[in-house]
Design a protein around this motif. Structure first.
Motif, PDB file in Angstrom:
ATOM      1  N   ASP A  91      -2.323   4.232   2.642  1.00 18.46           N
ATOM      2  CA  ASP A  91      -2.775   5.144   1.592  1.00 18.46           C
ATOM      3  C   ASP A  91      -1.583   5.740   0.851  1.00 18.46           C
ATOM      4  OD1 ASP A  91      -5.062   6.830   0.396  1.00 18.46           O
ATOM      5  OD2 ASP A  91      -3.649   8.354   1.078  1.00 18.46           O
ATOM      6  N   ASN A  92      -0.565   6.135   1.595  1.00 13.58           N
ATOM      7  CA  ASN A  92       0.630   6.713   0.976  1.00 13.58           C
ATOM      8  C   ASN A  92       1.362   5.681   0.117  1.00 13.58           C
ATOM      9  OD1 ASN A  92       2.755   8.867   0.749  1.00 13.58           O
ATOM     10  ND2 ASN A  92       3.970   7.308   1.781  1.00 13.58           N
ATOM     11  N   LEU A  93       1.481   4.450   0.622  1.00 13.78           N
ATOM     12  CA  LEU A  93       2.130   3.391  -0.157  1.00 13.78           C
ATOM     13  C   LEU A  93       1.355   3.112  -1.442  1.00 13.78           C
ATOM     14  CD1 LEU A  93       3.127   0.881   2.680  1.00 13.78           C
ATOM     15  CD2 LEU A  93       4.671   2.264   1.285  1.00 13.78           C
ATOM     16  N   GLY A  94       0.034   3.162  -1.356  1.00 16.18           N
ATOM     17  CA  GLY A  94      -0.785   2.955  -2.546  1.00 16.18           C
ATOM     18  C   GLY A  94      -0.556   4.033  -3.585  1.00 16.18           C
ATOM     19  N   ARG A  95      -0.451   5.285  -3.134  1.00 16.74           N
ATOM     20  CA  ARG A  95      -0.212   6.396  -4.056  1.00 16.74           C
ATOM     21  C   ARG A  95       1.172   6.281  -4.707  1.00 16.74           C
ATOM     22  NH1 ARG A  95      -3.769  10.832  -3.375  1.00 16.74           N
ATOM     23  NH2 ARG A  95      -5.294  10.473  -1.720  1.00 16.74           N
ATOM     24  N   VAL A  96       2.143   5.825  -3.924  1.00 16.74           N
ATOM     25  CA  VAL A  96       3.488   5.619  -4.476  1.00 16.74           C
ATOM     26  C   VAL A  96       3.441   4.599  -5.613  1.00 16.74           C
ATOM     27  CG1 VAL A  96       5.773   4.667  -3.984  1.00 16.74           C
ATOM     28  CG2 VAL A  96       4.725   6.269  -2.381  1.00 16.74           C
ATOM     29  N   HIS A  97       2.708   3.504  -5.394  1.00 12.43           N
ATOM     30  CA  HIS A  97       2.592   2.487  -6.439  1.00 12.43           C
ATOM     31  C   HIS A  97       1.763   2.992  -7.620  1.00 12.43           C
ATOM     32  CE1 HIS A  97       4.110  -0.129  -3.234  1.00 12.43           C
ATOM     33  NE2 HIS A  97       4.430  -0.984  -4.187  1.00 12.43           N
ATOM     34  N   THR A 108      -0.995  -4.349 -10.655  1.00 10.62           N
ATOM     35  CA  THR A 108      -1.536  -4.831  -9.381  1.00 10.62           C
ATOM     36  C   THR A 108      -1.291  -6.323  -9.163  1.00 10.62           C
ATOM     37  OG1 THR A 108      -3.701  -5.073 -10.456  1.00 10.62           O
ATOM     38  CG2 THR A 108      -3.302  -3.040  -9.228  1.00 10.62           C
ATOM     39  N   HIS A 109      -1.079  -7.101 -10.237  1.00  3.69           N
ATOM     40  CA  HIS A 109      -0.813  -8.529 -10.037  1.00  3.69           C
ATOM     41  C   HIS A 109       0.543  -8.752  -9.368  1.00  3.69           C
ATOM     42  CE1 HIS A 109       1.435  -8.100 -13.905  1.00  3.69           C
ATOM     43  NE2 HIS A 109       2.211  -9.023 -13.366  1.00  3.69           N
ATOM     44  N   HIS A 110       1.402  -7.738  -9.372  1.00  2.00           N
ATOM     45  CA  HIS A 110       2.685  -7.853  -8.673  1.00  2.00           C
ATOM     46  C   HIS A 110       2.470  -8.030  -7.170  1.00  2.00           C
ATOM     47  CE1 HIS A 110       4.650  -5.533 -12.220  1.00  2.00           C
ATOM     48  NE2 HIS A 110       4.785  -6.834 -12.383  1.00  2.00           N
ATOM     49  N   TRP A 111       1.384  -7.464  -6.660  1.00  2.00           N
ATOM     50  CA  TRP A 111       1.085  -7.630  -5.238  1.00  2.00           C
ATOM     51  C   TRP A 111       0.793  -9.089  -4.905  1.00  2.00           C
ATOM     52  CZ3 TRP A 111      -2.150  -2.575  -5.404  1.00  2.00           C
ATOM     53  CH2 TRP A 111      -1.362  -1.505  -4.934  1.00  2.00           C
ATOM     54  N   GLY A 112       0.161  -9.802  -5.831  1.00  2.00           N
ATOM     55  CA  GLY A 112      -0.110 -11.219  -5.616  1.00  2.00           C
ATOM     56  C   GLY A 112       1.175 -12.030  -5.521  1.00  2.00           C
ATOM     57  N   VAL A 113       2.137 -11.710  -6.385  1.00  2.00           N
ATOM     58  CA  VAL A 113       3.444 -12.376  -6.344  1.00  2.00           C
ATOM     59  C   VAL A 113       4.127 -12.092  -5.009  1.00  2.00           C
ATOM     60  CG1 VAL A 113       5.714 -12.537  -7.440  1.00  2.00           C
ATOM     61  CG2 VAL A 113       3.670 -12.200  -8.847  1.00  2.00           C
ATOM     62  N   PHE A 114       4.042 -10.854  -4.590  1.00  6.49           N
ATOM     63  CA  PHE A 114       4.644 -10.427  -3.330  1.00  6.49           C
ATOM     64  C   PHE A 114       4.067 -11.209  -2.141  1.00  6.49           C
ATOM     65  CE2 PHE A 114       2.991  -7.641   0.058  1.00  6.49           C
ATOM     66  CZ  PHE A 114       4.135  -7.484   0.822  1.00  6.49           C
ATOM     67  N   GLN A 155      -6.058  -2.078   1.511  1.00  2.00           N
ATOM     68  CA  GLN A 155      -6.007  -0.678   1.932  1.00  2.00           C
ATOM     69  C   GLN A 155      -5.103   0.132   1.010  1.00  2.00           C
ATOM     70  OE1 GLN A 155      -7.903   0.466   4.502  1.00  2.00           O
ATOM     71  NE2 GLN A 155      -7.266   2.536   3.931  1.00  2.00           N
ATOM     72  N   MET A 156      -4.016  -0.462   0.552  1.00  2.00           N
ATOM     73  CA  MET A 156      -3.114   0.227  -0.364  1.00  2.00           C
ATOM     74  C   MET A 156      -3.792   0.500  -1.700  1.00  2.00           C
ATOM     75  SD  MET A 156       0.455  -1.812   0.459  1.00  2.00           S
ATOM     76  CE  MET A 156       1.284  -1.186  -0.995  1.00  2.00           C
ATOM     77  N   LYS A 157      -4.668  -0.404  -2.126  1.00  2.00           N
ATOM     78  CA  LYS A 157      -5.352  -0.227  -3.410  1.00  2.00           C
ATOM     79  C   LYS A 157      -6.239   1.010  -3.406  1.00  2.00           C
ATOM     80  CE  LYS A 157      -5.424  -4.910  -5.318  1.00  2.00           C
ATOM     81  NZ  LYS A 157      -6.271  -6.078  -5.692  1.00  2.00           N
ATOM     82  N   ARG A 158      -6.733   1.392  -2.241  1.00  2.00           N
ATOM     83  CA  ARG A 158      -7.550   2.606  -2.164  1.00  2.00           C
ATOM     84  C   ARG A 158      -6.719   3.828  -2.535  1.00  2.00           C
ATOM     85  NH1 ARG A 158     -10.887   1.538   3.535  1.00  2.00           N
ATOM     86  NH2 ARG A 158     -11.962  -0.376   2.842  1.00  2.00           N
ATOM     87  N   ILE A 164      -4.543   7.045  -9.377  1.00  2.00           N
ATOM     88  CA  ILE A 164      -4.814   6.820 -10.799  1.00  2.00           C
ATOM     89  C   ILE A 164      -5.925   7.750 -11.283  1.00  2.00           C
ATOM     90  CG2 ILE A 164      -5.645   5.158 -12.495  1.00  2.00           C
ATOM     91  CD1 ILE A 164      -2.800   4.644 -11.559  1.00  2.00           C
ATOM     92  N   LYS A 165      -7.008   7.875 -10.492  1.00  2.00           N
ATOM     93  CA  LYS A 165      -8.121   8.746 -10.873  1.00  2.00           C
ATOM     94  C   LYS A 165      -7.682  10.208 -10.938  1.00  2.00           C
ATOM     95  CE  LYS A 165     -11.800   5.790  -9.021  1.00  2.00           C
ATOM     96  NZ  LYS A 165     -12.860   5.666  -7.982  1.00  2.00           N
ATOM     97  N   ASN A 166      -6.882  10.633  -9.966  1.00  2.00           N
ATOM     98  CA  ASN A 166      -6.413  12.021  -9.955  1.00  2.00           C
ATOM     99  C   ASN A 166      -5.539  12.316 -11.169  1.00  2.00           C
ATOM    100  OD1 ASN A 166      -7.750  12.498  -7.566  1.00  2.00           O
ATOM    101  ND2 ASN A 166      -5.944  12.233  -6.267  1.00  2.00           N
TER     102      ASN A 166
END
Length: 225
Positions: A91-97, A108-114, A155-158, A164-166
């Motif tokens: 969750d924290n990593l997702g917020r950082v991104h 988010t497509h960068h995650w696919g490359v990763f 899980q990171m996307k959550r 993003i919503k906040n």
């Protein structure tokens, strides 16, 4: 990361065994993964303005960040029997991104490359091991790692979407506050004498006609007569 509970004991064992192989040369593997990411998707370089991309030789900044990523994967391996404990980290990593999406252009497509770059180098390293060099075993462990990486990103996307919503809610609130403070004041033309604050209208309504001093004196004299 609760979906990791679906892994069979055999699948968990093969993941742990593969990590022991990867751990032997973790620095090089981590560096090669991120070097490939930057080559495959050059726009990802803007996410790391602190890194020095050298023409020759290894960048210590790239190696350091690569090792941080490997530490996350190591945490996954260590918690295969208790995957929900990883949720706060993801969750924290997702917020950082989420913050990076606004400040440095993360997409988010960068995650696919990763994911693809990671699997490429995992396969390359594991194929040199006597146990994993067999195609069937190698394919099986790579499929398991793909599942792990996808669950990790999911899980990171959550956390990412929450951030993003906040941020959008904060912007909307700020815009509403600005709109309220910048609204035009009540027109003075609609003010009446009973409304305080309309000074100019009141002064016009209460202005008395000018008294002619001569007429006033004549009137006074006539009263004396």
């Amino acid at each position: 990361m609760e979906a990791l509970d679906r892994f069979s004991p055999e699948e968990k064992d093969i993941i742990r065994r593969s990590w022991k192989v990867l751990d032997k040369n973790l620095n090089n593997t981590a560096y090669n993964i991120f070097e490939m990411i930057f080559n495959q998707s050059p726009d990802t370089k803007q996410l790391f303005p602190f890194m020095k991309f050298q023409q020759s030789g290894k960048s210590k900044e790239i190696e350091f960040h690569g090792l941080r990523f490997m530490q996350v994967l190591e945490s996954v391996v260590k918690t295969l029997d208790n995957p929900e404990s990883l949720n706060p980290l993801c969750d924290n990593l997702g917020r950082v991104h989420g913050r990076l999406s606004e400040s440095r252009g993360f997409r988010t497509h960068h995650w696919g490359v990763f994911i693809e770059c990671t699997l490429f180098h995992f396969r390359k390293v594991l194929s040199q091991d006597s146990y994993f060099h067999r195609m069937e075993t190698l394919d099986k462990v790579i499929i398991n790692w793909r599942t792990i990486l996808r669950l990790l990103i999911k899980q990171m996307k959550r956390g990412f979407n929450t951030d993003i919503k906040n941020r959008q809610a904060s912007r909307d609130l700020e815009d509403n506050n600005k709109a309220s403070t910048s609204s035009s004041p009540i027109s003075q033309e609609s003010c009446s004498l009973a409304v305080p604050g309309c000074g100019s209208m009141m002064s016009q309504s209460l202005t008395l006609p000018t008294i002619n001093n001569n007429n006033y004196r004549k009137g006074s004299d006539s009263r004396r007569e």
